[in-house]
Design a protein around this motif. Structure first.
Motif, PDB file in Angstrom:
ATOM      1  N   ILE A   1       0.922  -1.315   0.134  1.00  0.00           N
ATOM      2  CA  ILE A   1       0.060  -0.120  -0.084  1.00  0.00           C
ATOM      3  C   ILE A   1       0.930   1.270   0.021  1.00  0.00           C
ATOM      4  O   ILE A   1       0.412   2.361  -0.707  1.00  0.00           O
ATOM      5  N   GLU A   2       2.125   1.345   0.845  1.00  0.00           N
ATOM      6  CA  GLU A   2       2.822   2.315   0.885  1.00  0.00           C
ATOM      7  C   GLU A   2       3.176   3.061  -0.563  1.00  0.00           C
ATOM      8  O   GLU A   2       3.386   3.976  -0.923  1.00  0.00           O
ATOM      9  N   THR A   3       3.828   2.145  -1.474  1.00  0.00           N
ATOM     10  CA  THR A   3       4.075   2.343  -2.725  1.00  0.00           C
ATOM     11  C   THR A   3       2.893   3.228  -3.603  1.00  0.00           C
ATOM     12  O   THR A   3       3.617   4.320  -4.167  1.00  0.00           O
TER      13      THR A   3
ATOM     14  N   LYS B   1      -1.303  14.539   2.502  1.00  0.00           N
ATOM     15  CA  LYS B   1      -2.417  15.337   2.489  1.00  0.00           C
ATOM     16  C   LYS B   1      -3.627  14.813   1.427  1.00  0.00           C
ATOM     17  O   LYS B   1      -4.211  15.479   0.546  1.00  0.00           O
ATOM     18  N   LEU B   2      -3.808  13.489   1.563  1.00  0.00           N
ATOM     19  CA  LEU B   2      -4.521  12.420   0.538  1.00  0.00           C
ATOM     20  C   LEU B   2      -5.931  11.971   1.320  1.00  0.00           C
ATOM     21  O   LEU B   2      -6.444  11.236   0.669  1.00  0.00           O
ATOM     22  N   GLU B   3      -6.184  12.711   2.466  1.00  0.00           N
ATOM     23  CA  GLU B   3      -7.447  12.175   3.069  1.00  0.00           C
ATOM     24  C   GLU B   3      -8.804  12.054   2.170  1.00  0.00           C
ATOM     25  O   GLU B   3      -9.589  11.370   2.537  1.00  0.00           O
ATOM     26  N   LYS B   4      -8.647  13.103   1.244  1.00  0.00           N
ATOM     27  CA  LYS B   4      -9.746  13.297   0.273  1.00  0.00           C
ATOM     28  C   LYS B   4      -9.840  12.096  -0.689  1.00  0.00           C
ATOM     29  O   LYS B   4     -10.820  11.793  -1.302  1.00  0.00           O
ATOM     30  N   ASN B   5      -8.746  11.479  -1.181  1.00  0.00           N
ATOM     31  CA  ASN B   5      -8.602  10.577  -1.991  1.00  0.00           C
ATOM     32  C   ASN B   5      -8.501   9.023  -1.514  1.00  0.00           C
ATOM     33  O   ASN B   5      -8.591   8.083  -2.307  1.00  0.00           O
TER      34      ASN B   5
ATOM     35  N   SER C   1      -2.924   3.218 -13.364  1.00  0.00           N
ATOM     36  CA  SER C   1      -3.456   4.415 -14.100  1.00  0.00           C
ATOM     37  C   SER C   1      -3.992   4.320 -15.373  1.00  0.00           C
ATOM     38  O   SER C   1      -4.799   4.659 -15.964  1.00  0.00           O
ATOM     39  N   GLU C   2      -3.197   3.474 -16.011  1.00  0.00           N
ATOM     40  CA  GLU C   2      -3.440   3.060 -17.563  1.00  0.00           C
ATOM     41  C   GLU C   2      -4.919   2.234 -17.580  1.00  0.00           C
ATOM     42  O   GLU C   2      -5.776   2.614 -18.421  1.00  0.00           O
TER      43      GLU C   2
ATOM     44  N   SER D   1       0.373  10.709  -7.093  1.00  0.00           N
ATOM     45  CA  SER D   1       0.434  11.606  -7.958  1.00  0.00           C
ATOM     46  C   SER D   1       0.345  11.193  -9.480  1.00  0.00           C
ATOM     47  O   SER D   1      -0.024  11.930 -10.376  1.00  0.00           O
ATOM     48  N   LEU D   2       0.573   9.862  -9.658  1.00  0.00           N
ATOM     49  CA  LEU D   2       0.427   9.496 -11.067  1.00  0.00           C
ATOM     50  C   LEU D   2      -0.792   9.151 -11.475  1.00  0.00           C
ATOM     51  O   LEU D   2      -0.885   8.932 -12.528  1.00  0.00           O
ATOM     52  N   LEU D   3      -1.785   9.128 -10.476  1.00  0.00           N
ATOM     53  CA  LEU D   3      -3.209   8.732 -10.772  1.00  0.00           C
ATOM     54  C   LEU D   3      -3.871  10.038 -10.968  1.00  0.00           C
ATOM     55  O   LEU D   3      -3.608  11.324 -10.430  1.00  0.00           O
ATOM     56  N   GLN D   4      -5.149  10.260 -11.519  1.00  0.00           N
ATOM     57  CA  GLN D   4      -5.601  11.343 -11.767  1.00  0.00           C
ATOM     58  C   GLN D   4      -6.308  11.674 -10.457  1.00  0.00           C
ATOM     59  O   GLN D   4      -6.600  11.069  -9.578  1.00  0.00           O
ATOM     60  N   GLU D   5      -6.698  13.057 -10.373  1.00  0.00           N
ATOM     61  CA  GLU D   5      -7.014  13.779  -9.333  1.00  0.00           C
ATOM     62  C   GLU D   5      -8.311  13.208  -8.846  1.00  0.00           C
ATOM     63  O   GLU D   5      -8.820  13.236  -7.660  1.00  0.00           O
ATOM     64  N   ASN D   6      -8.985  12.710  -9.610  1.00  0.00           N
ATOM     65  CA  ASN D   6     -10.517  12.334  -9.149  1.00  0.00           C
ATOM     66  C   ASN D   6     -10.545  10.656  -8.950  1.00  0.00           C
ATOM     67  O   ASN D   6     -11.517   9.897  -9.067  1.00  0.00           O
TER      68      ASN D   6
END
Length: 203
Positions: A40-42, A76-80, A162-163, A48-53
Motif C-alpha cells: 500500500i505504501e508504494t 494530504k490525501l485524506e480526500k482521495n 493508471s492505464e 500523484s501518478l493517478l488522476q485527481e478524481n
C-alpha cells in the motif's frame, strides 16, 4: 469462497454519498490485513501518478495500519484515500461493488510468493477485475486476463493502475471473465461436495 457473501452488487448510492464518491470518480479497492508487505505504501507515495478524481478505499486494519494512516495524512490525501479499518465480512461486497478495479499490490518475498490470496478470488466473485503483483502461487491458478487478473511488477504497479483506470469498458470485460471462472472453480459449496464424493470413494 462463499459466493453468498461475495457476489456482484449494484453500487449503493447511499454508500457513495457517505464516502463522498462522485459519478466521475475512478475507484480502487484494497481489502485485507495491512502488513508492511501489503504494498500500500508504494501506491500512496506514487499517488500523484493517478488522476485527481481517483479514490482508493482501503478495507482492513493490522500492524501497519497506523503508519499508513499517518502517511496518508502527511501527503494530504485524506480526500482521495479512504481508510475504513476492519468491517463485517458480510458488508465487504457492497464496498467492492463501488470499485472499477481491485488490487493486490503485495511485495514479493518468501511469505507471499507461493500464495493465492483469498481476497483475489473474493474480488472476482464480485465481478471485479484485479491488478496484482506477479506472485508465483497466484499465477499458477490465475493465468491472465481470461481469469480476471492483470499482473504488474511492484515498480510499475501504479503506472499500470493508471492505464487500466482509463479503460472502464475493458475492466468490465475482464471482471466478467473472472466472475465466470471463479464461480465455476472456487465456490466452496461445490468444492466441498466434490471432496465428500472423493472421500466416499476411498477404500
Amino acid at each position: 469462497i462463499n459466493v453468498k457473501d461475495f457476489k456482484p452488487m449494484e453500487k449503493s448510492l447511499e454508500l457513495k454519498k457517505e464516502l463522498n464518491i462522485k459519478e466521475s470518480d475512478k475507484v480502487i479497492v484494497f481489502v485485507g490485513t495491512i502488513y508492511k508487505f501489503a504494498g500500500i505504501e508504494t501506491i500512496i507515495n506514487e499517488f500523484s501518478l493517478l488522476q485527481e478524481n481517483t479514490k482508493l478505499i482501503i478495507i482492513g486494519g493490522g500492524p501497519d495500519f497506523n503508519r499508513i494512516k499517518l502517511l496518508v495524512q502527511s501527503k494530504k490525501l485524506e480526500k482521495n484515500i479512504i481508510l475504513l479499518g476492519f468491517i463485517s465480512q458480510k458488508s465487504i461486497s457492497k464496498y467492492i461493488a463501488l470499485a472499477d478495479i481491485c488490487i493486490n499490490p503485495f511485495e514479493i518475498n518468501y511469505v507471499t510468493n507461493r500464495i493465492l490470496p483469498t481476497k483475489i478470488l473474493e474480488y472476482l466473485a464480485c465481478e471485479k477485475p484485479v491488478l496484482s503483483t506477479s506472485l508465483n502461487g497466484t499465477k499458477e491458478i490465475l493465468l491472465d486476463e481470461e481469469y480476471g487478473i492483470i499482473y504488474a511488477s511492484q515498480k510499475e504497479f501504479t503506472v499500470k493502475l493508471s492505464e487500466l483506470l482509463d479503460n472502464r469498458a475493458k475492466l468490465k470485460e475482464i471482471g466478467k471473465k473472472g466472475f465466470e471462472y471463479v464461480i465455476k472453480n472456487h465456490d466452496w459449496e461445490i468444492l466441498s461436495k466434490q471432496l465428500i464424493e472423493k472421500l466416499k470413494n476411498i477404500k
